[in-house]
Design a protein around this motif. Structure first.
Motif, PDB file in Angstrom:
ATOM      1  N   ALA A  96       1.013  -1.372  -0.078  1.00 10.44           N
ATOM      2  CA  ALA A  96       0.152  -0.090  -0.041  1.00 10.44           C
ATOM      3  C   ALA A  96       0.870   1.145  -0.172  1.00 10.44           C
ATOM      4  N   GLU A  97       1.851   1.292   0.674  1.00 10.94           N
ATOM      5  CA  GLU A  97       2.929   2.433   0.963  1.00 10.94           C
ATOM      6  C   GLU A  97       3.494   2.437  -0.359  1.00 10.94           C
ATOM      7  N   LEU A  98       4.033   1.500  -1.149  1.00  9.41           N
ATOM      8  CA  LEU A  98       4.839   1.530  -2.258  1.00  9.41           C
ATOM      9  C   LEU A  98       3.944   2.014  -3.468  1.00  9.41           C
ATOM     10  N   SER A  99       2.528   1.820  -3.339  1.00  5.82           N
ATOM     11  CA  SER A  99       1.730   1.972  -4.451  1.00  5.82           C
ATOM     12  C   SER A  99       1.570   3.752  -4.419  1.00  5.82           C
ATOM     13  N   GLU A 100       1.343   4.081  -2.868  1.00  7.44           N
ATOM     14  CA  GLU A 100       1.240   5.617  -2.844  1.00  7.44           C
ATOM     15  C   GLU A 100       2.669   6.353  -3.280  1.00  7.44           C
ATOM     16  N   VAL A 101       3.721   5.829  -3.090  1.00  8.66           N
ATOM     17  CA  VAL A 101       4.802   6.621  -3.520  1.00  8.66           C
ATOM     18  C   VAL A 101       4.993   6.440  -4.986  1.00  8.66           C
ATOM     19  N   SER A 102       4.562   5.283  -5.578  1.00  7.05           N
ATOM     20  CA  SER A 102       4.805   5.112  -6.908  1.00  7.05           C
ATOM     21  C   SER A 102       3.773   6.072  -7.791  1.00  7.05           C
ATOM     22  N   ASP A 103       2.481   6.270  -7.153  1.00 10.61           N
ATOM     23  CA  ASP A 103       1.566   7.229  -7.763  1.00 10.61           C
ATOM     24  C   ASP A 103       2.211   8.710  -7.579  1.00 10.61           C
ATOM     25  N   ALA A 104       2.784   9.082  -6.390  1.00 10.90           N
ATOM     26  CA  ALA A 104       3.159  10.342  -6.432  1.00 10.90           C
ATOM     27  C   ALA A 104       4.336  10.668  -7.168  1.00 10.90           C
ATOM     28  N   VAL A 105       5.394   9.787  -7.493  1.00 10.38           N
ATOM     29  CA  VAL A 105       6.381   9.893  -8.398  1.00 10.38           C
ATOM     30  C   VAL A 105       5.863   9.864  -9.530  1.00 10.38           C
ATOM     31  N   LEU A 106       5.070   9.096 -10.261  1.00 10.32           N
ATOM     32  CA  LEU A 106       4.262   9.256 -11.489  1.00 10.32           C
ATOM     33  C   LEU A 106       3.847  10.324 -11.692  1.00 10.32           C
ATOM     34  N   GLY A 107       2.870  10.983 -10.942  1.00  9.18           N
ATOM     35  CA  GLY A 107       2.516  12.216 -10.967  1.00  9.18           C
ATOM     36  C   GLY A 107       3.080  13.466 -11.195  1.00  9.18           C
ATOM     37  N   ALA A 108       4.553  13.462 -10.337  1.00 14.45           N
ATOM     38  CA  ALA A 108       5.586  14.324 -10.503  1.00 14.45           C
ATOM     39  C   ALA A 108       6.189  14.442 -11.850  1.00 14.45           C
ATOM     40  N   ALA A 109       6.267  13.215 -12.379  1.00 19.19           N
ATOM     41  CA  ALA A 109       6.949  13.046 -13.692  1.00 19.19           C
ATOM     42  C   ALA A 109       5.890  13.572 -14.809  1.00 19.19           C
ATOM     43  N   ASP A 110       4.676  13.184 -14.315  1.00 20.70           N
ATOM     44  CA  ASP A 110       3.576  13.843 -15.449  1.00 20.70           C
ATOM     45  C   ASP A 110       3.745  15.316 -15.576  1.00 20.70           C
ATOM     46  N   ASP A 111       3.808  16.031 -14.268  1.00 21.01           N
ATOM     47  CA  ASP A 111       3.791  17.359 -14.073  1.00 21.01           C
ATOM     48  C   ASP A 111       4.859  17.988 -14.905  1.00 21.01           C
ATOM     49  N   ARG A 112       6.173  17.253 -14.470  1.00 22.51           N
ATOM     50  CA  ARG A 112       7.468  17.765 -15.205  1.00 22.51           C
ATOM     51  C   ARG A 112       7.493  17.760 -16.705  1.00 22.51           C
TER      52      ARG A 112
END
Length: 143
Positions: A96-112
């Protein structure tokens, strides 16, 4: 019964038996060995039944294989939830924690990526644009 015996091992044993006992006595030897194994198996089954009867009626369904440590742990600790093992597993599961982190990283990558594409759309000033012959300097010792 013997999972580690290969075909070549069995073939070697068969050839050795034929050489030692000869083709005439080999069937008799095989019958004696099979009879001995049957007697040992009957003796062990009667001993198990005797132990079960001595333990009493509450142990009629008792299996001696359950005394093996792996089976004992699998049956009483891992399968049962009497000790709250499922709750401990869920608490220690990092998915669960890893999926939250991966979603945050993917969201930041999309923003960039969106910001980079927006920067590409804006025209650059004329003094910063290099000609087609301009190359960046390469330093092989920099790595």
């Amino acid at each position: 019964m013997f999972p580690n015996i290969s075909f070549m091992d069995l073939l070697t044993l068969a050839i050795l038996a034929v050489v030692l006992f000869g083709p005439d006595k080999l069937p008799e030897v095989i019958q004696n060995v099979v009879g001995f194994l049957r007697k040992v198996r009957e003796f062990s089954e009667s001993a198990k039944q005797e132990v079960r009867s001595e333990l009493g009626p509450e142990f009629e369904d008792f299996e001696f294989e359950d005394l093996h440590p792996k089976t004992l742990i699998r049956k009483h600790v891992l399968d049962g939830d009497a000790l709250g093992v499922d709750e401990i597993r869920r608490a220690l599961d990092p998915r669960a924690e890893l999926s939250e982190v991966s979603d945050a990283v993917l969201g930041a990558a999309d923003d960039r990526r969106d910001a980079a594409s927006a920067e590409r759309r804006t025209p650059l000033p004329e003094e910063t644009v290099d000609g087609p012959d301009a190359h960046a300097a390469f330093d092989p010792d920099a790595s």
